[in-house]
Motif scaffolding. Structure first.
Motif, PDB file in Angstrom:
ATOM      1  N   LEU A 183      30.691  40.136  31.429  1.00 54.67           N
ATOM      2  CA  LEU A 183      30.768  39.509  30.117  1.00 54.67           C
ATOM      3  C   LEU A 183      29.989  40.319  29.098  1.00 54.67           C
ATOM      4  O   LEU A 183      29.177  41.164  29.453  1.00 54.67           O
ATOM      5  N   LEU A 184      30.263  40.020  27.843  1.00 53.01           N
ATOM      6  CA  LEU A 184      29.448  40.584  26.777  1.00 53.01           C
ATOM      7  C   LEU A 184      28.516  39.458  26.313  1.00 53.01           C
ATOM      8  O   LEU A 184      28.988  38.429  25.837  1.00 53.01           O
ATOM      9  N   ILE A 185      27.226  39.657  26.514  1.00 49.89           N
ATOM     10  CA  ILE A 185      26.279  38.613  26.107  1.00 49.89           C
ATOM     11  C   ILE A 185      25.188  39.227  25.241  1.00 49.89           C
ATOM     12  O   ILE A 185      24.546  40.202  25.636  1.00 49.89           O
ATOM     13  N   LYS A 186      25.020  38.673  24.050  1.00 49.94           N
ATOM     14  CA  LYS A 186      24.000  39.198  23.133  1.00 49.94           C
ATOM     15  C   LYS A 186      23.228  38.043  22.525  1.00 49.94           C
ATOM     16  O   LYS A 186      23.756  36.951  22.344  1.00 49.94           O
ATOM     17  N   ALA A 196      36.435  33.119  24.467  1.00 48.64           N
ATOM     18  CA  ALA A 196      37.187  33.407  25.682  1.00 48.64           C
ATOM     19  C   ALA A 196      38.452  34.133  25.246  1.00 48.64           C
ATOM     20  O   ALA A 196      39.355  33.528  24.658  1.00 48.64           O
ATOM     21  N   GLU A 197      38.503  35.429  25.511  1.00 46.13           N
ATOM     22  CA  GLU A 197      39.667  36.225  25.092  1.00 46.13           C
ATOM     23  C   GLU A 197      40.871  35.900  25.980  1.00 46.13           C
ATOM     24  O   GLU A 197      40.750  35.214  27.003  1.00 46.13           O
ATOM     25  N   GLU A 198      42.005  36.469  25.624  1.00 42.47           N
ATOM     26  CA  GLU A 198      43.258  36.191  26.337  1.00 42.47           C
ATOM     27  C   GLU A 198      43.112  36.209  27.852  1.00 42.47           C
ATOM     28  O   GLU A 198      42.510  37.123  28.422  1.00 42.47           O
ATOM     29  N   ASN A 199      43.705  35.202  28.461  1.00 42.73           N
ATOM     30  CA  ASN A 199      43.763  35.140  29.934  1.00 42.73           C
ATOM     31  C   ASN A 199      42.419  35.101  30.641  1.00 42.73           C
ATOM     32  O   ASN A 199      42.368  35.301  31.852  1.00 42.73           O
ATOM     33  N   SER A 200      41.349  34.886  29.940  1.00 38.19           N
ATOM     34  CA  SER A 200      40.056  34.853  30.637  1.00 38.19           C
ATOM     35  C   SER A 200      39.783  33.435  31.117  1.00 38.19           C
ATOM     36  O   SER A 200      40.404  32.463  30.667  1.00 38.19           O
ATOM     37  N   LYS A 201      38.844  33.352  32.052  1.00 31.98           N
ATOM     38  CA  LYS A 201      38.429  32.049  32.580  1.00 31.98           C
ATOM     39  C   LYS A 201      36.931  32.031  32.705  1.00 31.98           C
ATOM     40  O   LYS A 201      36.348  32.937  33.294  1.00 31.98           O
ATOM     41  N   LEU A 202      36.321  30.957  32.184  1.00 31.57           N
ATOM     42  CA  LEU A 202      34.861  30.973  32.115  1.00 31.57           C
ATOM     43  C   LEU A 202      34.315  29.554  32.069  1.00 31.57           C
ATOM     44  O   LEU A 202      34.902  28.668  31.458  1.00 31.57           O
ATOM     45  N   THR A 203      33.184  29.371  32.731  1.00 27.79           N
ATOM     46  CA  THR A 203      32.484  28.088  32.640  1.00 27.79           C
ATOM     47  C   THR A 203      31.050  28.355  32.182  1.00 27.79           C
ATOM     48  O   THR A 203      30.394  29.259  32.693  1.00 27.79           O
ATOM     49  N   LYS A 262      21.852  37.047  35.785  1.00 24.38           N
ATOM     50  CA  LYS A 262      22.714  37.094  36.970  1.00 24.38           C
ATOM     51  C   LYS A 262      23.670  38.263  36.823  1.00 24.38           C
ATOM     52  O   LYS A 262      23.803  38.844  35.760  1.00 24.38           O
ATOM     53  N   LYS A 263      24.330  38.551  37.887  1.00 28.40           N
ATOM     54  CA  LYS A 263      25.153  39.761  37.857  1.00 28.40           C
ATOM     55  C   LYS A 263      26.377  39.643  36.923  1.00 28.40           C
ATOM     56  O   LYS A 263      26.947  40.636  36.525  1.00 28.40           O
ATOM     57  N   TRP A 264      26.768  38.389  36.573  1.00 29.59           N
ATOM     58  CA  TRP A 264      27.925  38.264  35.687  1.00 29.59           C
ATOM     59  C   TRP A 264      27.717  38.922  34.319  1.00 29.59           C
ATOM     60  O   TRP A 264      28.640  39.075  33.555  1.00 29.59           O
ATOM     61  N   GLN A 265      26.499  39.295  34.074  1.00 27.38           N
ATOM     62  CA  GLN A 265      26.259  39.923  32.776  1.00 27.38           C
ATOM     63  C   GLN A 265      27.023  41.232  32.613  1.00 27.38           C
ATOM     64  O   GLN A 265      27.238  41.689  31.510  1.00 27.38           O
ATOM     65  N   PHE A 270      25.696  35.123  21.732  1.00 29.05           N
ATOM     66  CA  PHE A 270      27.095  35.473  21.570  1.00 29.05           C
ATOM     67  C   PHE A 270      27.600  35.793  22.968  1.00 29.05           C
ATOM     68  O   PHE A 270      27.095  36.696  23.634  1.00 29.05           O
ATOM     69  N   ILE A 271      28.543  35.017  23.453  1.00 22.93           N
ATOM     70  CA  ILE A 271      29.071  35.237  24.791  1.00 22.93           C
ATOM     71  C   ILE A 271      30.562  35.488  24.677  1.00 22.93           C
ATOM     72  O   ILE A 271      31.287  34.673  24.094  1.00 22.93           O
ATOM     73  N   LYS A 272      31.003  36.593  25.230  1.00 19.60           N
ATOM     74  CA  LYS A 272      32.436  36.869  25.173  1.00 19.60           C
ATOM     75  C   LYS A 272      32.961  37.213  26.549  1.00 19.60           C
ATOM     76  O   LYS A 272      32.415  38.058  27.255  1.00 19.60           O
ATOM     77  N   ALA A 273      34.024  36.519  26.948  1.00 22.56           N
ATOM     78  CA  ALA A 273      34.725  36.896  28.162  1.00 22.56           C
ATOM     79  C   ALA A 273      35.882  37.776  27.715  1.00 22.56           C
ATOM     80  O   ALA A 273      36.780  37.306  27.024  1.00 22.56           O
ATOM     81  N   PRO A 274      35.880  39.073  28.065  1.00 24.75           N
ATOM     82  CA  PRO A 274      36.957  39.947  27.625  1.00 24.75           C
ATOM     83  C   PRO A 274      38.291  39.546  28.258  1.00 24.75           C
ATOM     84  O   PRO A 274      38.328  38.724  29.176  1.00 24.75           O
ATOM     85  N   ARG A 275      39.357  40.175  27.802  1.00 24.97           N
ATOM     86  CA  ARG A 275      40.702  39.853  28.316  1.00 24.97           C
ATOM     87  C   ARG A 275      40.760  39.911  29.825  1.00 24.97           C
ATOM     88  O   ARG A 275      40.192  40.802  30.443  1.00 24.97           O
ATOM     89  N   ASN A 276      41.455  38.956  30.387  1.00 23.19           N
ATOM     90  CA  ASN A 276      41.752  38.923  31.827  1.00 23.19           C
ATOM     91  C   ASN A 276      40.545  38.776  32.742  1.00 23.19           C
ATOM     92  O   ASN A 276      40.687  38.870  33.956  1.00 23.19           O
ATOM     93  N   VAL A 277      39.367  38.579  32.187  1.00 18.51           N
ATOM     94  CA  VAL A 277      38.187  38.419  33.046  1.00 18.51           C
ATOM     95  C   VAL A 277      38.110  36.985  33.546  1.00 18.51           C
ATOM     96  O   VAL A 277      38.191  36.031  32.763  1.00 18.51           O
ATOM     97  N   GLU A 278      38.020  36.849  34.832  1.00 15.43           N
ATOM     98  CA  GLU A 278      37.879  35.521  35.414  1.00 15.43           C
ATOM     99  C   GLU A 278      36.562  35.432  36.119  1.00 15.43           C
ATOM    100  O   GLU A 278      36.312  36.177  37.052  1.00 15.43           O
ATOM    101  N   LEU A 279      35.736  34.503  35.706  1.00 17.14           N
ATOM    102  CA  LEU A 279      34.410  34.400  36.303  1.00 17.14           C
ATOM    103  C   LEU A 279      34.340  33.169  37.183  1.00 17.14           C
ATOM    104  O   LEU A 279      34.602  32.064  36.741  1.00 17.14           O
TER     105      LEU A 279
END
Lengths: 396, 467
Positions: A67-70, A152-159, A61-64, A118-127
């Motif tokens: 996010l950082l997904i490996k 989930a890095e600082e201030n990020s939001k992820l489900t 999906k486009k959220w890739q 490995f899934i990382k939501a960088p800072r401030n990213v809200e998905l």
């Protein structure tokens, strides 16, 4: 089987640091003895033969892009970052902490994983849309050993939604998973895990998290399948205002055995946690619920609560509850409550007086109990199919 | 930030008073079949009892020391003198009790208690009962209340039928030890339909350094009988670790009702590893009232086995763990028959680094349909040096039951203190009131003499020291 040769095979083509972690885990694995999980009597349990998992498990999906997904099994160029995150779990501030459901199973997953993200939501990213992961077991891929790291890095939001499933009703499959989670300052992470293996398969799943300052982690584990299912979910609320919640649903029928462990380690001040578990037992099913609230020294003004409700539909079920409350701090509020019993006769009678059959009335009441948690599943298709599953199984 | 409540230790000089040791006979240190034979010979026991002891000794030697719960590695089993006989024969007249022993009992308030309302006194001094009396009317009704040694001889059949049938030497290491070296204790038999309206009391204490106390209490209530038994413990403090491994077996027959009250206030070097069990038949009732205050380590989990339909169990307990204490207590209830009910109400307080642990079991077997059970555990922590843990295990093997459980841990609510202060009560008094209120459900269950002891303990620990 699960030997040095297999580790050598698995590390071929994998990046250097992660490969050496596999080897370290293998050394550990070699020297440990398996737990018997004596309450569900898994004596002399043998892991099935290793087999690779070759199917795609991540929905594109486009959220890739955000996010950082490996894949953990790939040759990664960012492995130092991953290792740095993993190192944080080594600092066990809790005696016997971060061991998953059993040290041997944990080491096994880390040495022999055949999948994992490995899934990382960088800072401030809200998905806004959830990340979807589907592990589907079949004849060609009967063994799943997933090693996931979610940050989930600082201030990020992820489900994130992880669906463990299978279509084949005759396959004897095996899952031993490990999911580690890091929630940083002010981040909010929701993880939905649905397990629907058939009644021939065995499921083992360890989940370990570290939650920082004002971070929030919400687990929604939904356990509906497997012949034997042993899961563990341990959260460490490290800093001021860390929050974690678990909203669990389980349904066990037939000869299923479930051993569900939930644990909250309060370390930070003002940290708060909530464990809510709703379950139904039918036929000759057996379940063990373990819920630990642990207030460590320094966790002043923290709050923790734990609630278990179990509906027993047959005489032949076996239900153990082991809720524990450990406290080293006086200035905390901890409580737990368990209620167990049959469906309330009067409510059943009322519904039946309105023209429902007994089966329909029972089903309605189970739904009423489960639905508040099912509503937390963000994908309508998945939610619908989970609700359907429960419906048909109550009736049968 | 609110102030912490400071609670100091009470002056224990009253209970920690000790007499000069004077014994006629002291068993050899360590446990061998010879020691067991000597004990049995001294007691002039029937042959079957000696055989039972020897069998239990064998089991004891095979069993491992339990590794869960309390740390009892300090306990040097080889150095515990298991049997110490005080220098007094059985007395039926108070005047003939030796002065020195009398003084200790006086300090504990025993004769006064008897004068007031007690039916009989079986005060165990070291390992044997030295004073015994029972009101004549009870004797006329056929009530038997005597020390176990005599019961073994005088009511051999009754004892043999019940002795260590509920708690067997196979249960754990300390029940095996008990079976091998038991000494002293009380035997109570209440015939069918007899209502013993005044409580039976046995107040005993340990006195010799390094001596173990293994008293055996056996109570049999026949159909429709009613009785209240009170057990109290108090022991002086010595440097050698002391072990208490008693056994209490209660048989509650059809429609009978037994209340068993205990205040354990052992000195703070005692290892209290006591086993208590009740078997309740149809419509029978067992009520436990239990206060655990003393000892260094306690592991005590009274068990009620509800064997007959509609049998009922109630457990009310308070545990107070202060500095250096690890008190691991809790109730066990087995629902093994239809429509049985149980209520467990436990309160614990931890202060000055004390560790209070509630460990309970609630089990419903597959024929316990219609069973109802509720468990409530509350813990109060008075400072953050202390520890408080709750582990109530539930095992349910049938569907038609109604089980509820609640537990809470926390400190004194600031809102409550604020409210009371707004009504003109000082902060100190408000805190003391709340703590007293916390243990009130237990205090109110005790008969007067014991409520006084409990109140003294709590008031001294709290009231005099707050503020």
């Amino acid at each position: 089987m699960y030997n040095k040769k297999l580790v050598d095979n698995l590390t071929t083509g994998q990046s250097k640091l992660l490969s050496s972690r596999r080897r370290e885990s293998y050394d550990l694995y070699e020297n440990l003895t398996k737990s018997d999980f004596k309450r569900i009597k898994l004596f002399d349990y043998q892991f099935p033969e290793y087999s690779p998992y070759n199917k795609e498990y991540l929905k594109e999906k486009k959220w890739q892009q955000e996010l950082l997904i490996k894949k953990m099994t790939d040759n990664l160029n960012n492995e130092e970052e991953i290792i740095n995150y993993l190192e944080q779990f080594k600092d066990k501030k809790v005696e016997k902490g971060n061991q998953g459901l059993d040290p041997k199973y944990l080491a096994m997953a880390e040495a022999f994983y055949n999948t994992g993200l490995f899934i990382k939501a960088p800072r401030n990213v809200e998905l806004k849309v959830p990340v979807e992961i589907f592990y589907e077991l079949d004849q060609e891929n009967p063994v799943l050993i997933d090693n996931n790291l979610i940050v989930a890095e600082e201030n990020s939001k992820l489900t994130i939604v992880i669906d463990y499933r299978m279509q084949d009703q005759n396959l004897k499959a095996f899952h031993n998973g490990l999911t580690r989670v890091i929630v940083k300052e002010n981040a909010v992470l929701n993880i939905v895990k649905v397990q629907r293996f058939n009644d021939q398969s065995d499921n083992f799943d360890s989940n370990i998290s570290l939650v920082s300052n004002q971070g929030e982690l919400n687990w929604i584990p939904i356990e509906l399948g497997a012949k034997n299912s042993v899961t563990n979910n341990e959260n460490t609320l490290m800093d001021d205002g860390s929050r974690a919640s678990i909203s669990s649903v389980y349904f066990a029928d037939g000869e299923r055995k479930m051993d569900l462990g939930f644990k909250m380690n309060h370390q930070g001040r003002h940290s708060s946690s909530e464990i809510e578990s709703k379950g139904v037992l039918k036929d000759r099913a057996q379940k063990i619920f373990r819920g630990d609230l642990y207030f460590q020294k320094g966790a002043g003004q923290s709050k923790g609560s734990e609630r278990e409700e179990v509906l027993l539909l047959d005489k032949t079920v076996d239900s153990d509850s082991i809720p524990a409350l450990f406290s080293e701090e006086d200035n905390v509020e901890g409580e737990h409550a368990v209620s167990a019993g049959q469906i309330d006769e009067q409510r059943l009678f009322y519904l039946m007086s309105r023209g429902m059959t007994k089966a329909e009335a029972k089903q309605l009441m189970v739904e009423a109990s489960f639905n508040p948690i099912f509503d937390k599943i963000p994908l309508n298709d998945l939610k619908g199919s989970v609700i359907n599953d429960v419906k048909t199984r109550i009736r049968s | 930030m609110s102030d912490k409540t400071e609670v100091k230790d009470i002056d224990r000089s009253l209970h920690d008073e000790k007499n000069e040791e004077k014994h006629r006979y002291k068993a050899q240190k360590g446990l061998t079949p010879e020691v067991i034979r000597e004990i049995s010979r001294e007691k002039d026991e029937p042959e079957w009892m000696l055989e039972f002891r020897l069998k239990a000794l064998k089991i004891y030697q095979k069993k491992e020391v339990p590794t869960w719960g309390a740390d009892i590695s300090d306990l040097d089993m080889d150095n515990i003198i298991t049997y110490v006989r005080p220098d007094a024969d059985l007395q039926s007249d108070w005047d003939q009790v030796p002065e020195e022993i009398k003084n200790t009992f006086d300090a504990l308030g025993i004769p006064e208690a008897e004068k007031e309302s007690l039916a009989g006194v079986g005060a165990q001094y070291d390992s044997e009962v030295v004073y015994h009396n029972l009101k004549e009317e009870l004797v006329e009704q056929g009530v038997i209340y005597m020390d176990m040694e005599n019961a073994v001889k005088k009511h051999e059949d009754l004892v043999r039928e019940h002795f260590m049938k509920l708690i067997t030497p196979n249960d754990h290491k300390f029940s095996a030890l008990h079976g091998a070296v038991w000494s002293g204790g009380s035997f109570v038999y209440v015939p069918a339909g007899v209502d013993v309206d005044i409580p039976l009391q046995s107040y005993f204490r340990q006195n010799a350094p390094g001596s173990g106390q293994f008293e055996h209490t056996l109570i049999i209530l026949e159909e429709g009988a009613n009785a209240h038994f009170i057990e109290g413990c108090s022991a002086p403090k010595y440097s050698v670790n002391n072990l208490h491994a008693g056994a209490v077996e209660l048989f509650v027959n059809k429609g009978a009702k037994l209340r068993y009250s205990t205040i354990e206030n052992w000195s703070r070097n005692m290892y209290n590893l006591n086993t208590k069990r009740a078997l309740v038949e149809e419509d029978g009732v067992i009520e436990w009232v239990s206060g655990s205050f003393g000892s260094k380590v306690s592991m005590l989990y009274p068990m009620s086995i509800l064997k007959g339909a509609r049998a009922r169990a109630e457990f009310t307990g308070v545990t107070f763990a202060a500095e250096g204490q690890y008190l691991d207590t809790g109730a066990q209830v087995i629902h093994a028959a239809p429509n049985t009910t149980s209520t467990v109400n436990s309160r614990s307080i931890a202060k000055d680094g004390g560790h209070a642990y509630y460990r309970g079991l609630l089990k419903a077997t597959d024929n316990a349909h219609g069973a109802k059970a509720s468990v409530s555990c509350e813990s109060l922590m008075l400072d953050n040096e202390s520890k408080s843990d709750t582990l109530p295990i539930m095992k349910l093997q049938t569907d038609d039951i109604d089980i509820g459980h609640e537990a809470k841990v926390g400190r004194i609510s600031e809102e409550a203190i604020f409210y009371l202060m707004s009504r003109g009560i000082s902060e100190e008094e408000a805190k003391a009131m709340i703590v007293r209120g916390f243990v009130e459900p237990i205090a109110s269950e005790l008969p007067l003499e014991y409520a006084v002891e409990l109140n003294n303990l709590i008031n001294l620990e709290l009231e005099g020291t707050i503020g």
